[in-house]
Design an enzyme around this catalytic site. Structure first.
Site, PDB file in Angstrom:
ATOM      1  CG  ASP A  91      -0.209   0.021   2.529  1.00  0.00           C
ATOM      2  OD1 ASP A  91       1.032   0.169   2.532  1.00  0.00           O
ATOM      3  OD2 ASP A  91      -0.869  -0.084   3.568  1.00  0.00           O
ATOM      4  CB  SER A  92       0.282   4.675  -0.962  1.00  0.00           C
ATOM      5  OG  SER A  92      -0.752   5.110  -0.091  1.00  0.00           O
ATOM      6  N   GLY A  93       1.126   3.681   2.174  1.00  0.00           N
ATOM      7  CA  GLY A  93       1.444   4.276   3.464  1.00  0.00           C
ATOM      8  C   GLY A  93       0.406   5.307   3.889  1.00  0.00           C
ATOM      9  N   GLY A  94      -0.391   5.751   2.935  1.00  0.00           N
ATOM     10  CA  GLY A  94      -1.386   6.796   3.215  1.00  0.00           C
ATOM     11  C   GLY A  94      -2.375   6.386   4.294  1.00  0.00           C
ATOM     12  CG  PHE A  95      -5.596   2.909   5.624  1.00  0.00           C
ATOM     13  CD1 PHE A  95      -6.875   3.432   5.491  1.00  0.00           C
ATOM     14  CD2 PHE A  95      -5.361   1.980   6.628  1.00  0.00           C
ATOM     15  CE1 PHE A  95      -7.908   3.028   6.331  1.00  0.00           C
ATOM     16  CE2 PHE A  95      -6.381   1.566   7.477  1.00  0.00           C
ATOM     17  CZ  PHE A  95      -7.651   2.093   7.322  1.00  0.00           C
ATOM     18  CG  ASP A 145      -4.851   6.822  -1.115  1.00  0.00           C
ATOM     19  OD1 ASP A 145      -3.834   6.431  -0.499  1.00  0.00           O
ATOM     20  OD2 ASP A 145      -5.957   6.267  -0.984  1.00  0.00           O
ATOM     21  CD  GLN A 237      -9.544   7.581  -1.032  1.00  0.00           C
ATOM     22  OE1 GLN A 237     -10.615   7.661  -0.433  1.00  0.00           O
ATOM     23  NE2 GLN A 237      -8.594   6.730  -0.646  1.00  0.00           N
ATOM     24  N   GLY A 264     -10.757   4.166   0.614  1.00  0.00           N
ATOM     25  CA  GLY A 264     -11.616   4.975   1.468  1.00  0.00           C
ATOM     26  C   GLY A 264     -12.898   4.282   1.881  1.00  0.00           C
ATOM     27  CG  ASP A 314      -6.284  -5.402   1.458  1.00  0.00           C
ATOM     28  OD1 ASP A 314      -6.791  -4.612   0.649  1.00  0.00           O
ATOM     29  OD2 ASP A 314      -5.950  -5.075   2.606  1.00  0.00           O
ATOM     30  CB  CYS A 352     -12.545 -26.461   7.227  1.00  0.00           C
ATOM     31  SG  CYS A 352     -10.977 -25.663   6.854  1.00  0.00           S
ATOM     32  CB  CYS A 354      -7.482 -25.947   6.712  1.00  0.00           C
ATOM     33  SG  CYS A 354      -7.734 -25.859   8.497  1.00  0.00           S
ATOM     34  CB  CYS A 357     -10.315 -28.542  10.024  1.00  0.00           C
ATOM     35  SG  CYS A 357     -10.843 -26.875  10.502  1.00  0.00           S
ATOM     36  CG  HIS A 383      -9.965 -22.617  10.515  1.00  0.00           C
ATOM     37  ND1 HIS A 383     -10.536 -23.625   9.774  1.00  0.00           N
ATOM     38  CD2 HIS A 383     -10.941 -21.691  10.743  1.00  0.00           C
ATOM     39  CE1 HIS A 383     -11.818 -23.324   9.567  1.00  0.00           C
ATOM     40  NE2 HIS A 383     -12.086 -22.159  10.151  1.00  0.00           N
TER      41      HIS A 383
HETATM   42 ZN   LIG Z   1      -9.937 -25.474   8.886  1.00  0.00          ZN
END
Ligand SMILES: [Zn+2]
Length: 419
Positions: A91-95, A145, A237, A264, A314, A352, A354, A357, A383
């Site tokens: 990311d740009s660091g802005g947030f 931004d 934005q 935003g 994300d 699940c 994974c 699990c 998980h």
């Molecule tokens: Zn799982």
């Protein structure tokens, strides 16, 4: 080609696609785990690979403060530093500047802020954000931004989006002038010099001749990355105003970015409003480029947004919630510290597949959590990430079969969007 995007199938507005970066392929729609400080908290890189993660996020603000982008540049960039050969987005660091710093001072030139670690004073400009992101060397980097706060009045949102537009232009200008300084460019040049066994006096130029370059084995895809650079995405934005979002998108499109993000959002607004802004902004963005909604969301939201035509998302939610004992399952949310799991022999989620699990009971996961064992965070995170990644796998499968909208109506109670 530094970034390509191809669409293999569509289902309504939803797209099944592939983004190719200098470090490999990413199947979309994709959920990208957040690795704030060069680490997806609690999960080592070889396990992320095993889970099928194709791209992770790094945070420019945090990595700039610690260990510092120059240190990472000297280590060969973030990929080398953290031993991760697949794609990375920063990311740009802005947030973070806007969310972690109450004492920031914003001007047309940039933002002055204080480190949340030691209170030291720092200054980010669009150019500085680009310089740091080039040093980190992620495959996809974001324009600097201003993340407009919520709630923001119309005049304030307009003023903010106009500055973000001017910052996007400055970001792009700096990026275009300096993108060949990315740390892997040096690696490729060095490798080429070794490969040809004769000294190359002007290695920098030879590295830009794609036809003779050797494949970079560390990329994991065996392709020539000699002529490739990072790719810069723009961020729309405009607060919670559809017409301002349109204005922001139009200004960004003039700059012709290889991908566009909607920023935003997830700043405290109701979910219905998030959805409304995404729905009204997506049609304004080019169909042939990746569309990224930043900072979302719950499992049912990422399915819904993918169905609306979002390609990338994300969120810290699956990893952060895991560390607080909150598990996402096919049956809904589960608070693993609950006393009712003390003698529960079942896995966290019987549907699940994974590795957690497959092996551990709810009783054991609960015990680890209430005892404060570090393994609790590790297993819960594995998980939750698996749940998110599997959710997106099933979304991609459904798009391929043309069944996403049917899947959506049975999976989530929210009303379908019209488009
Ligand atoms: Zn799982």
């Amino acid at each position: 080609m530094s970034l390509s995007f191809s669409i293999a199938a569509t289902d309504g507005p939803a797209r099944l696609g592939t983004i190719t970066t200098p470090h490999g392929e990413i199947e979309t729609p994709v959920f990208m785990p957040v690795g704030t400080l060069g680490s997806v908290k609690g999960v080592p890189q070889h396990l992320l690979e095993e889970l099928g993660v194709q791209i992770i996020l790094g945070n420019t603000y945090h990595l700039y403060l610690r260990p510092g982008h120059e240190a990472i540049r000297e280590m060969g960039g973030l990929h080398r530093f953290m031993s991760w050969d697949r794609s990375i987005l920063t990311d740009s660091g802005g947030f973070q500047v806007f969310s972690l710093n109450e004492l920031r001072k914003v001007s047309e030139h940039g933002v002055e802020f204080r480190s949340h670690l030691d209170g030291s004073s720092h200054f980010f400009t669009p150019e500085r954000s680009m310089e740091i992101q080039i040093a980190l060397g992620a495959d996809i980097v974001m324009a600097f931004d201003e993340c407009t706060e919520h709630p923001a009045g119309r005049a304030r949102a307009r003023e903010s989006l106009e500055m973000t537009s001017r910052w996007a232009r400055r970001s792009k200008e700096y990026f275009e002038a300096h993108k060949h300084e990315v740390p892997w460019a040096f690696r490729i040049r060095k490798k080429k010099t070794q490969d040809v066994s004769t000294p190359v006096s002007r290695a920098g130029e030879s590295a830009r001749e794609p036809s003779s370059a050797q494949p970079d084995k560390s990329s994991g895809v065996g392709r020539d990355v000699g002529d490739e650079t990072q790719s810069l995405f723009g961020i729309v934005q405009g607060g919670m105003y559809s017409d301002l979002r349109r204005e922001s998108a139009e200004r960004l499109l003039e700059l012709d970015f290889p991908g566009y993000a909607i920023g935003g959002l997830s700043v405290g607004e109701p979910r219905e409003l998030t959805r409304e802004i995404i729905a009204s902004t997506l049609p304004l963005l080019p169909k042939d480029k990746p569309r990224y909604v930043m900072g979302v969301g719950y499992p049912e939201e990422i399915v819904e947004y993918a169905a609306m035509g979002v390609d990338m998302m994300d969120c810290v939610l699956p990893t952060r919630a895991a560390r607080h004992g909150l598990l996402f399952t096919s049956e809904g949310r589960m608070n693993i510290k609950n006393a009712r799991y003390v003698r529960d022999q079942q896995p966290a989620d019987s549907k699940c597949a994974c590795m957690v699990c497959a092996r551990y009971t709810r009783a054991y996961l609960r015990h680890l959590f209430v005892s404060g064992e570090p393994l609790a965070a590790v297993l819960n995170t594995i998980h939750n990430l698996s749940h998110y990644l599997d959710t997106m796998r099933s979304v991609r499968h459904a798009i391929k079969l043309g069944e996403l909208r049917a899947k959506l109506s049975e999976a989530t109670p929210v009303t379908e969007q019209t488009s």
